[in-house]
Design a protein around this motif. Structure first.
Motif, mmCIF file in Angstrom:
data_model
loop_
_atom_site.group_PDB
_atom_site.id
_atom_site.type_symbol
_atom_site.label_atom_id
_atom_site.label_comp_id
_atom_site.label_asym_id
_atom_site.label_seq_id
_atom_site.Cartn_x
_atom_site.Cartn_y
_atom_site.Cartn_z
ATOM 1 N N SER A 120 8.770 1.981 2.040
ATOM 2 C CA SER A 120 9.571 1.304 1.022
ATOM 3 C C SER A 120 8.692 0.250 0.369
ATOM 4 O O SER A 120 8.231 -0.684 1.039
ATOM 5 C CB SER A 120 10.810 0.654 1.643
ATOM 6 N N LEU A 121 8.455 0.386 -0.920
ATOM 7 C CA LEU A 121 7.518 -0.486 -1.613
ATOM 8 C C LEU A 121 7.889 -1.958 -1.483
ATOM 9 O O LEU A 121 7.042 -2.801 -1.176
ATOM 10 C CB LEU A 121 7.439 -0.085 -3.092
ATOM 11 N N TYR A 122 9.157 -2.252 -1.708
ATOM 12 C CA TYR A 122 9.532 -3.665 -1.748
ATOM 13 C C TYR A 122 9.925 -4.230 -0.381
ATOM 14 O O TYR A 122 10.009 -5.436 -0.220
ATOM 15 C CB TYR A 122 10.605 -3.882 -2.816
ATOM 16 N N ASP A 123 10.100 -3.369 0.616
ATOM 17 C CA ASP A 123 10.265 -3.855 1.993
ATOM 18 C C ASP A 123 8.910 -4.117 2.632
ATOM 19 O O ASP A 123 8.739 -5.078 3.387
ATOM 20 C CB ASP A 123 11.026 -2.833 2.844
ATOM 21 N N SER A 124 7.940 -3.249 2.331
ATOM 22 C CA SER A 124 6.642 -3.328 2.998
ATOM 23 C C SER A 124 5.541 -3.944 2.141
ATOM 24 O O SER A 124 4.491 -4.312 2.649
ATOM 25 C CB SER A 124 6.204 -1.931 3.453
ATOM 26 N N GLY A 125 5.771 -4.023 0.833
ATOM 27 C CA GLY A 125 4.764 -4.618 -0.050
ATOM 28 C C GLY A 125 3.725 -3.644 -0.548
ATOM 29 O O GLY A 125 3.082 -3.865 -1.573
ATOM 30 N N ALA A 126 3.550 -2.541 0.182
ATOM 31 C CA ALA A 126 2.593 -1.507 -0.223
ATOM 32 C C ALA A 126 3.005 -0.189 0.411
ATOM 33 O O ALA A 126 3.496 -0.171 1.541
ATOM 34 C CB ALA A 126 1.176 -1.873 0.198
ATOM 35 N N ILE A 127 2.815 0.894 -0.324
ATOM 36 C CA ILE A 127 3.107 2.219 0.238
ATOM 37 C C ILE A 127 2.017 3.209 -0.160
ATOM 38 O O ILE A 127 1.367 3.061 -1.190
ATOM 39 C CB ILE A 127 4.473 2.783 -0.215
ATOM 40 N N LEU A 128 1.850 4.213 0.704
ATOM 41 C CA LEU A 128 1.065 5.374 0.317
ATOM 42 C C LEU A 128 2.051 6.344 -0.310
ATOM 43 O O LEU A 128 2.821 7.009 0.390
ATOM 44 C CB LEU A 128 0.363 6.012 1.521
ATOM 45 N N ASP A 129 2.070 6.378 -1.622
ATOM 46 C CA ASP A 129 3.039 7.180 -2.363
ATOM 47 C C ASP A 129 2.553 8.634 -2.452
ATOM 48 O O ASP A 129 1.413 8.950 -2.080
ATOM 49 C CB ASP A 129 3.192 6.581 -3.766
ATOM 50 N N ARG A 130 3.415 9.512 -2.941
ATOM 51 C CA ARG A 130 2.981 10.881 -3.219
ATOM 52 C C ARG A 130 1.815 10.819 -4.199
ATOM 53 O O ARG A 130 1.942 10.275 -5.297
ATOM 54 C CB ARG A 130 4.127 11.700 -3.810
#
Length: 522
Positions: free
Chosen positions: A282-292
């Motif tokens: 989750s971008l805004y829970d974790s601050g960063a994501i490895l997206d598709r």
């Protein structure tokens, strides 16, 4: 040059070396030479170290997976268009020189192509520039004073920075973040692109398929625990992630590999990474994501990944842009985990770009003719003054924080609108307040959703092509950039045989709704 004052004089100065800005300089030089048989005196200024490459986020940011015009086969056939429509002639030349087959731009080849085009056009390059101050005469910019104490004077200026840095220094007003939606501290995430070496396409397919099968297998307790970890141990989120791994027919959504690109169609790899990372997908829970990932296939067993997305606020995006797009220590720390994980699945080397891909960092508010999303859906500028046509969805990858709540509060249940196919002009890039300066970037005079499609390089390359011609027309007629119309530029493109097919159209079903939405939310 006056050696005592360190003042240098030019006809045109470009500030920022993003590809549309570079092409604008080349277009200006070529038109000047066509009309006068000689080249103008031109300077391209960059905040970056030119030794790391010329070409902004496509080159130093290594964004090798290019976003291209998106049109369906029916339109291609009916208008006899190529797969990617009809980009500006100058952009097509750049892609050809850089050896782009369809999607993938090798940064090293792109750098060489841009340098060749600049050298042929007689454009000088000055790197590692910091603006100390500017000098204006009335509503015109006259000079840039650098932190090194040098003064650079010109008659016309083109700003291609993501945050309109020169325009701001010259006193032009700019909204932060999505200020045109009343959300100045909301911004699209930035991406730290990275390249992998030694991870083959076949190996990637095999790894993804293993993950897909295991995450869909409820009897695989270990895999389900991994998936739950990536879901932040939220059962509903876990089920959502599980269901997203198959299409409407129940088939696994395996990656698609084209000639020079890979489209990752599901979150299997992302789930695996986030379970390893111990952070929620989750971008805004974790601050960063490895997206598709959007993945470009390069030579030497290299893959370029547009996948690591990092949340930023409007003010943070502005700060990053002012700092030359350099990743922060926290971003580089996250990249260490990415490197570790990709090496665990077969990569021999994982190298991050030296600059971030900053999607958007606000918009100038003093354009001659601001451009809204609704105007894009209506087909853009009139066919009689169009310089090219571009088609792309309103891409807010990562989302605009707060837009959904504002929409619901104003009675709108959706913020999804159809893809605009719109004609290109330059009037949204020309400034009222600084009349000899234009901004060609995601920071141009876009309002509402327009920047979501208008931030794409292929579109801005067409705008830059037009602005370059406009700068020369202004020079030769003793006018300012703001005085030059779309029609005048179009006449030149027709004369030199570089006007592409024009096919913008009114997307009527969504148009009224988007007009109402942008008006209500602003």
């Amino acid at each position: 040059m006056n050696l005592n004052t360190k003042e240098r004089y030019y006809d045109i100065i470009g500030f920022g070396d993003e590809v549309p800005g570079v092409l604008a300089m080349v277009a200006a030089a070529r038109e000047y030479r066509r009309q006068t048989k000689k080249y103008p005196k031109m300077l391209l200024m960059s905040k970056a170290n030119a030794g790391e490459g010329i070409g902004g986020h496509l080159i130093r940011g290594k964004l090798s997976y290019l976003d291209r015009t998106q049109i369906n086969r029916q339109l291609q056939t009916s208008l006899n268009l190529d797969t990617f429509g009809a980009p500006s002639a100058l952009y097509q030349e750049f892609l050809k020189r850089a050896g782009v087959v369809q999607i993938a731009l090798d940064p090293e080849k792109g750098d060489r192509a841009l340098r060749e085009m600049l050298r042929e056009a007689g454009v000088a390059i000055l790197s590692e520039v910091k603006i100390a101050s500017v000098v204006k005469s009335g509503s015109n910019l006259t000079s840039i004073l650098t932190s090194r104490g040098e003064t650079y004077t010109a008659k016309q200026f083109i700003d291609s920075t993501v945050n309109a840095e020169l325009a701001q220094a010259a006193g032009a007003k700019k909204s932060q973040g999505f200020g045109t939606f009343g959300l100045p501290d909301s911004e699209l995430p930035v991406t730290l692109v990275f390249e992998t070496e030694g991870l083959s396409i076949q190996r990637l397919k095999e790894i993804e398929l293993i993950y897909l099968k295991r995450f869909r297998n409820l009897a695989d307790t270990e895999a389900q625990n991994f998936l739950k970890s990536a879901a932040g141990f939220d059962e509903r989120k876990a089920e959502s992630l599980r269901q997203e791994l198959v299409d409407s027919h129940g088939n696994l959504k395996t990656l698609w590999a084209g000639k020079d690109y890979i489209d990752i169609r599901c979150n299997a790899l992302s789930i695996a990474y986030h379970s390893f990372r111990g952070k929620k997908l989750s971008l805004y829970d974790s601050g960063a994501i490895l997206d598709r990932g959007n993945v470009a296939i390069l030579s030497g067993d290299r893959l370029s990944w547009n996948a690591l997305m990092i949340a930023v606020t409007g003010s943070e995006a502005e700060t990053l842009a002012n700092n030359g797009g350099k990743p922060t220590p926290a971003m580089l720390e996250e990249m260490k985990f990415v490197q570790q994980w990709f090496k665990s699945i077969g990569a021999k080397k994982v190298t991050p770009a030296s600059e971030l891909y900053i999607r958007h960092a606000g918009n100038i508010t003093e354009a001659i003719e601001p451009l809204s999303g609704a105007e894009m859906l209506a087909g853009g500028v009139a066919k009689s003054e169009a310089l090219a046509t571009f088609a792309y969805h309103f891409d807010v990858r990562g989302g605009i924080p707060g837009i959904g709540d504002k929409a619901l509060a104003n009675g709108f249940v959706s913020t999804m609108f159809s893809k605009p196919i719109f004609n290109v002009g330059i009037r949204h890039a020309q400034l009222k307040s600084v009349r000899n300066l234009a901004v060609v970037s995601p920071a141009s005079g876009f309002e509402g959703f327009a920047s979501a499609a208008g931030r794409i390089v292929e579109y801005n390359a067409a705008v830059g092509h037009g602005l370059g011609i406009a700068a020369t027309l202004a020079l030769l007629s003793n006018r300012t950039l703001a005085d030059i119309s779309n029609q005048e530029v179009r006449e030149v493109l027709v004369k030199v045989g570089e006007l592409p097919p024009i096919f913008g159209k009114n997307s009527a079903p969504d148009l009224a709704q988007l007009q109402q939405f942008e008006s209500a939310i602003a």
